[in-house]
Enzyme design. Structure first.
Site, PDB file in Angstrom:
ATOM      1  N   CYS A 175     -27.332  -1.585  46.543  1.00  0.00           N
ATOM      2  CA  CYS A 175     -27.613  -0.187  46.853  1.00  0.00           C
ATOM      3  C   CYS A 175     -26.419   0.745  46.732  1.00  0.00           C
ATOM      4  O   CYS A 175     -26.564   1.964  46.888  1.00  0.00           O
ATOM      5  CB  CYS A 175     -28.182  -0.086  48.267  1.00  0.00           C
ATOM      6  SG  CYS A 175     -29.416  -1.339  48.624  1.00  0.00           S
ATOM      7  N   HIS A 312     -27.958   7.718  53.553  1.00  0.00           N
ATOM      8  CA  HIS A 312     -28.568   6.567  52.887  1.00  0.00           C
ATOM      9  C   HIS A 312     -30.004   6.454  53.384  1.00  0.00           C
ATOM     10  O   HIS A 312     -30.919   6.285  52.600  1.00  0.00           O
ATOM     11  CB  HIS A 312     -27.763   5.310  53.190  1.00  0.00           C
ATOM     12  CG  HIS A 312     -28.154   4.136  52.356  1.00  0.00           C
ATOM     13  ND1 HIS A 312     -28.162   4.176  50.983  1.00  0.00           N
ATOM     14  CD2 HIS A 312     -28.554   2.878  52.708  1.00  0.00           C
ATOM     15  CE1 HIS A 312     -28.545   2.990  50.513  1.00  0.00           C
ATOM     16  NE2 HIS A 312     -28.793   2.191  51.545  1.00  0.00           N
ATOM     17  N   GLU A 323     -26.076   3.764  60.681  1.00  0.00           N
ATOM     18  CA  GLU A 323     -25.579   4.882  59.872  1.00  0.00           C
ATOM     19  C   GLU A 323     -25.481   6.173  60.677  1.00  0.00           C
ATOM     20  O   GLU A 323     -24.468   6.885  60.611  1.00  0.00           O
ATOM     21  CB  GLU A 323     -26.499   5.103  58.670  1.00  0.00           C
ATOM     22  CG  GLU A 323     -26.103   6.328  57.851  1.00  0.00           C
ATOM     23  CD  GLU A 323     -27.035   6.594  56.682  1.00  0.00           C
ATOM     24  OE1 GLU A 323     -26.713   7.510  55.887  1.00  0.00           O
ATOM     25  OE2 GLU A 323     -28.082   5.912  56.554  1.00  0.00           O
ATOM     26  N   LYS A 341     -34.600   9.417  50.342  1.00  0.00           N
ATOM     27  CA  LYS A 341     -35.499   8.270  50.226  1.00  0.00           C
ATOM     28  C   LYS A 341     -36.852   8.536  50.870  1.00  0.00           C
ATOM     29  O   LYS A 341     -37.813   7.816  50.591  1.00  0.00           O
ATOM     30  CB  LYS A 341     -34.832   7.030  50.834  1.00  0.00           C
ATOM     31  CG  LYS A 341     -33.633   6.537  50.031  1.00  0.00           C
ATOM     32  CD  LYS A 341     -32.992   5.306  50.643  1.00  0.00           C
ATOM     33  CE  LYS A 341     -31.778   4.855  49.849  1.00  0.00           C
ATOM     34  NZ  LYS A 341     -30.660   5.821  49.905  1.00  0.00           N
ATOM     35  N   HIS A 346     -36.497   3.781  48.083  1.00  0.00           N
ATOM     36  CA  HIS A 346     -35.151   3.243  47.882  1.00  0.00           C
ATOM     37  C   HIS A 346     -35.025   2.748  46.446  1.00  0.00           C
ATOM     38  O   HIS A 346     -35.572   1.708  46.077  1.00  0.00           O
ATOM     39  CB  HIS A 346     -34.922   2.096  48.862  1.00  0.00           C
ATOM     40  CG  HIS A 346     -33.490   1.676  48.969  1.00  0.00           C
ATOM     41  ND1 HIS A 346     -32.538   2.035  48.044  1.00  0.00           N
ATOM     42  CD2 HIS A 346     -32.837   0.904  49.891  1.00  0.00           C
ATOM     43  CE1 HIS A 346     -31.371   1.516  48.376  1.00  0.00           C
ATOM     44  NE2 HIS A 346     -31.527   0.826  49.498  1.00  0.00           N
ATOM     45  N   PHE A 406     -26.181  -4.396  50.855  1.00  0.00           N
ATOM     46  CA  PHE A 406     -26.037  -5.777  51.310  1.00  0.00           C
ATOM     47  C   PHE A 406     -24.603  -6.251  51.061  1.00  0.00           C
ATOM     48  O   PHE A 406     -23.947  -5.841  50.108  1.00  0.00           O
ATOM     49  CB  PHE A 406     -26.998  -6.691  50.553  1.00  0.00           C
ATOM     50  CG  PHE A 406     -28.408  -6.692  51.094  1.00  0.00           C
ATOM     51  CD1 PHE A 406     -28.754  -5.969  52.230  1.00  0.00           C
ATOM     52  CD2 PHE A 406     -29.399  -7.426  50.466  1.00  0.00           C
ATOM     53  CE1 PHE A 406     -30.050  -5.977  52.727  1.00  0.00           C
ATOM     54  CE2 PHE A 406     -30.700  -7.446  50.944  1.00  0.00           C
ATOM     55  CZ  PHE A 406     -31.026  -6.713  52.080  1.00  0.00           C
TER      56      PHE A 406
END
Length: 421
Positions: A175, A312, A323, A341, A346, A406
């Site tokens: 991502c 994000h 976040e 998003k 995403h 990740f």
């Protein structure tokens, strides 16, 4: 005009961009969709027969890709085609393409490079490769199979198609692939190693991507009401929705851009990146905050100067909390924030580039979209100025765009509105 910063490093500007996502193929299409306050999420009927998969939701890219000559695209799977389309549009905007579609001669001098990424290559070609072991036969494999599925397929196809001879940076980092490519391209030009960089990220839509997050319990399963999900930061959120797309930005040394008379859309003034070092899939609020501070330090700014943050904002439980609390801690004020998003899901490797370009355009328009479906902010999330319901008019000089991936990979980009100096 000052072409270098106080520290002697070069200034970096954006002179073109292209994208494709659920919002469409152009900023005008995207702007219209953003102002409609309707998301682009769909129920994927072709996924209904996949046993064990709970989610049927996704956000495919809107519109058909051009029918390119076979010779041009024979080494491209869908992810590379998406990246090529976005790159072609970006180069056109930057006036770096000739009428016949070839890149201008200067870009062959070794001073133009590419930084590009995706989570992985084209999945159809990955299936062709695995057939060798499953079927004990090579019938499905051909000379382009690996080219289409290799991790650097997007960057390689762009480099070869436009005969670039500069640096290649491949950011296959899930991502943060798109945002890392922009950040590393920025540093490359800032330090005088290249004059122009083609930077971005892409991701094709495939059921296994959704299945991965489904197995982690991170996908939305509001299959009967796709218009109501995802809902980042909302206490009733139930997970993310996978999207598809590509985004490409043309980064250029300011002096170089001015000399050739290029139109400038924004200046990149800050970039921060780090890793959590704690867990492969669980986010770390502390290091997320450090990443944002690194970007602020890079730009020579403090949090009070950032007018808007593009989050994000995946709509996952732990991700949204980590976040938002990190953002609250670093800014120490309710900074305006929203998540793209909520409109397009995403887009994984594409999100950093697509969201950066949308953020730049919103800064130039003086209007910022809300987070759709956000009605009741989760009490565990940070105390921020969540843009809810309708868009917000903000006269922004500096904006920030954040992405997290990740393996605890964190990125933060800061853009400045361009004024003719």
């Amino acid at each position: 005009m000052e072409f270098t910063k106080k520290n002697g490093k070069r200034r970096v500007v954006i002179t073109g961009a292209g994208m494709i996502s659920g919002l469409g193929k152009t900023w005008d299409e995207a702007y219209e969709q953003l102002k409609s306050y309707k998301n682009c999420v769909k129920d994927m009927e072709e996924w209904h027969d996949i046993q064990g998969m709970n989610t049927h939701l996704a956000c495919p890219a809107k519109g058909e890709l051009p029918k390119y000559p076979r010779k041009l695209v024979r080494g491209m799977g869908r992810v590379s085609l998406l990246s090529y389309f976005a790159t072609e549009q970006a180069l056109k905007m930057a006036n770096l393409l000739n009428e016949d579609g070839t890149i201008v001669e200067e870009c062959h001098n070794g001073r133009t490079g590419v930084a590009y990424g995706s989570s992985m290559g084209s999945f159809d070609s990955i299936m062709e490769l695995t057939s060798v072991m499953q079927d004990r036969c090579t019938a499905k494999v051909n000379s382009s199979t690996y080219i289409k599925c290799m991790p650097h397929t997007c960057a390689a196809n762009i480099e070869v198609t436009y005969q670039l001879r500069g640096r290649m940076i491949v950011t296959s980092e899930a991502c943060t692939s798109g945002s890392q490519s922009i950040g590393y391209a920025y540093e490359t030009i800032e330090n005088g190693l290249q004059d122009i960089m083609i930077a971005g990220g892409a991701e094709e839509l495939c059921p296994p991507d959704a299945a991965i997050f489904d197995q982690l319990g991170s996908t939305s399963i509001l299959n009967d009401t796709p218009e109501k999900t995802p809902k980042p930061f909302d206490k009733e959120r139930d997970g993310l929705v996978i999207g598809e797309g590509a985004g490409t930005l043309i980064l250029e040394d300011l002096e170089h851009a001015v000399k050739r008379g290029a139109k400038i859309y924004a200046e990149i003034v800050g970039f921060g990146t780090n890793t959590d070092g704690t867990h492969i899939t669980s986010p770390n609020s502390e290091t997320m905050g450090i990443c944002m501070q690194l970007a602020l330090d890079s730009a020579g700014l403090d949090g009070s100067q950032i007018a808007y943050v593009n989050a994000h904002g995946t709509s996952t439980h732990h991700g949204d909390i980590a976040e938002s609390t990190a953002t609250e801690r670093i800014f120490n004020r309710p900074v305006p924030i929203s998540s793209t998003k909520s409109y397009i899901g995403h887009t994984l490797g594409a999100c950093g580039a697509v969201e950066a370009w949308l953020t730049i355009n919103m800064m130039n328009e003086g209007w910022f979209h809300p987070t759709l479906n956000l009605q009741n902010v989760d009490e565990e999330c940070g105390k921020l100025d969540y843009i809810i319901g309708e868009g917000r008019k903000i006269d922004a000089e500096y904006v920030m765009s954040n992405n997290f991936a990740f393996a605890g990979i964190n990125t933060s980009l800061i853009f400045k509105k361009w004024h003719n100096e």
